[in-house]
Design an enzyme around this catalytic site. Structure first.
Site, PDB file in Angstrom:
ATOM      1  N   ARG A   8       0.834  -1.178   0.052  1.00  6.43           N
ATOM      2  CA  ARG A   8      -0.069   0.081   0.013  1.00  6.43           C
ATOM      3  C   ARG A   8       0.831   1.153   0.207  1.00  6.43           C
ATOM      4  O   ARG A   8       1.667   1.404   0.789  1.00  6.43           O
ATOM      5  CB  ARG A   8      -0.768   0.018   1.142  1.00  6.43           C
ATOM      6  CG  ARG A   8      -1.849   1.273   1.318  1.00  6.43           C
ATOM      7  CD  ARG A   8      -2.804   1.171   0.357  1.00  6.43           C
ATOM      8  NE  ARG A   8      -3.726   2.303   0.345  1.00  6.43           N
ATOM      9  CZ  ARG A   8      -3.823   3.666   0.528  1.00  6.43           C
ATOM     10  NH1 ARG A   8      -2.888   4.264   0.011  1.00  6.43           N
ATOM     11  NH2 ARG A   8      -4.725   4.514   0.934  1.00  6.43           N
ATOM     12  N   GLU A  43     -10.878   4.717  -5.986  1.00  2.73           N
ATOM     13  CA  GLU A  43     -11.176   3.397  -6.086  1.00  2.73           C
ATOM     14  C   GLU A  43     -11.719   2.908  -7.522  1.00  2.73           C
ATOM     15  O   GLU A  43     -11.803   3.894  -8.323  1.00  2.73           O
ATOM     16  CB  GLU A  43     -12.299   2.769  -5.114  1.00  2.73           C
ATOM     17  CG  GLU A  43     -12.161   2.971  -3.640  1.00  2.73           C
ATOM     18  CD  GLU A  43     -10.910   2.310  -3.014  1.00  2.73           C
ATOM     19  OE1 GLU A  43     -10.796   1.295  -3.719  1.00  2.73           O
ATOM     20  OE2 GLU A  43     -10.497   2.756  -2.108  1.00  2.73           O
ATOM     21  N   ARG A  83      -1.123  -5.254   4.501  1.00  5.26           N
ATOM     22  CA  ARG A  83      -0.279  -4.764   3.285  1.00  5.26           C
ATOM     23  C   ARG A  83       0.956  -3.981   3.872  1.00  5.26           C
ATOM     24  O   ARG A  83       0.584  -3.507   5.031  1.00  5.26           O
ATOM     25  CB  ARG A  83      -0.915  -3.940   2.436  1.00  5.26           C
ATOM     26  CG  ARG A  83      -2.254  -4.770   1.758  1.00  5.26           C
ATOM     27  CD  ARG A  83      -3.171  -3.846   0.976  1.00  5.26           C
ATOM     28  NE  ARG A  83      -3.729  -2.592   1.686  1.00  5.26           N
ATOM     29  CZ  ARG A  83      -4.691  -1.865   1.297  1.00  5.26           C
ATOM     30  NH1 ARG A  83      -4.954  -1.773  -0.028  1.00  5.26           N
ATOM     31  NH2 ARG A  83      -5.263  -1.034   2.024  1.00  5.26           N
TER      32      ARG A  83
END
Length: 333
Positions: free
Chosen positions: A224, A232, A266
């Site tokens: 990330r 998104e 992540r």
């Protein structure tokens, strides 16, 4: 598979005693790799005993194995200083056993989670690299990024060579063994068996990749990008953000500086690609917001402001919806 930060940083910095942390021959994860080999050489010098389980990785007789350990032990004692890294230990073993069967040498290295000959990185003769930036837990270099692994404008999946120091000592014994067995199955053209073993490797969070016509065992990490938030995929400009990140990192190797881990396991990281700071490029191209709630760096705000003023990328819209607001409004009950 567990999360990446616990796997790497936690094990590097905290002793573990659980069964899952056991190395290839039953010692703790903290001593796998270089320390494990040194431990077994010392034990061999005292007792003439070989480590249990080695026969599962190599084909030669116990007598031949004992001869290997005598030669490696002598070279280890003469080395000034003795090997300190996985790469140094691998080079010593490969040099001493260069006249032996390749399968045996690779099997011995796999037993200790050490890199194989074709995965070794050339040692730099330059001065040591300075310490990591403040807040960085660890860093690594990735293999070239698969374009299909760029999920959106701020999330990618990468693979790191199992020979990388931050990974090499913690490759599970089952993965190393499966990699050796897969290579043997492919040599015999038993491709169904090879595919079955590769699926086992994949299920463990690893993969065997073909890099420049050589097969490389690598570990998967989800990344990330730290300090930015891109639209998104389902949002307006989501596709453009994903494609923008792909153009920067696709099929290129990355330098990854890991600062922590998010709630999804992540690695939260800064990325560099051919000298380019990836977050800077994304912000300046108007492909992402500065994620100020989680990163207060003023320079990120400055780069976002520049893109706003030029009305480029998502800022061509007069009032683009913020991704954190979109996620809140579209959260599943």
């Amino acid at each position: 598979m567990g999360n990446a930060l616990t796997f790497l940083y936690g094990k590097c910095c905290k002793p573990t005693t659980t069964e899952d942390s056991l190395g290839p021959h039953g010692i703790s994860a903290a001593t796998v790799g270089v320390s494990a080999l040194a431990h077994d050489l010392f034990n061999f010098e005292i007792t003439s005993q070989l480590p249990e389980g080695l026969g599962r990785y190599v084909q030669s007789s116990r007598k031949a194995q004992a001869n290997w350990y005598r030669k490696i032990l002598e070279a280890w004692k003469q080395a000034k200083p003795p090997p300190q890294t996985a790469e140094e230990a691998s080079r010593l073993v490969i040099e001493i056993l260069k006249r032996n069967q390749k399968a045996d040498v690779e099997g011995l290295l796999s037993f200790y989670g050490l890199p194989w000959s074709h995965t070794l990185v050339e040692v730099s003769v330059e001065a040591p690299v300075s310490s990591l930036p403040e807040g960085v837990l660890f860093e690594f270099q990735t293999l070239p990024v698969d374009p299909k692994a760029v999920a959106d404008g701020d999330t990618i999946t990468v693979y790191v060579r199992a020979s990388e120091p931050v990974v090499s000592s913690y490759v599970p014994r089952e993965v190393n063994l499966a990699a050796v067995q897969r290579a043997k199955a492919r040599e015999k053209r038993n491709y169904p068996k090879a595919d079955e073993l590769h699926q086992k490797i994949i299920d463990s969070g690893y993969r065997v990749l073909n890099i420049d016509n050589e097969e490389v065992l690598a570990r998967k990490f989800r990344i990330r990008l730290r300090g930015i938030d891109a639209p998104e995929s389902q949002m307006p400009f989501g596709k453009e953000a994903q494609q923008g990140l792909l153009k920067i990192v696709g099929r290129k190797s990355l330098k990854v500086l890991v600062y922590g881990e998010d709630q999804y396991g992540r690695c939260v990281a800064d990325l560099y690609c051919n000298g380019i700071f990836v977050q800077e490029a994304m912000l300046k191209k108007g492909l992402a917001w500065h994620y100020v709630a989680y990163d207060k760096r003023p320079v990120l705000a400055k780069w976002e402001k520049e893109a706003r003023q030029k009305r480029i990328g998502l800022w061509a819209s007069s009032n683009p919806e913020k991704p954190w607001d979109w996620r809140k409004n579209n959260r599943r009950e």
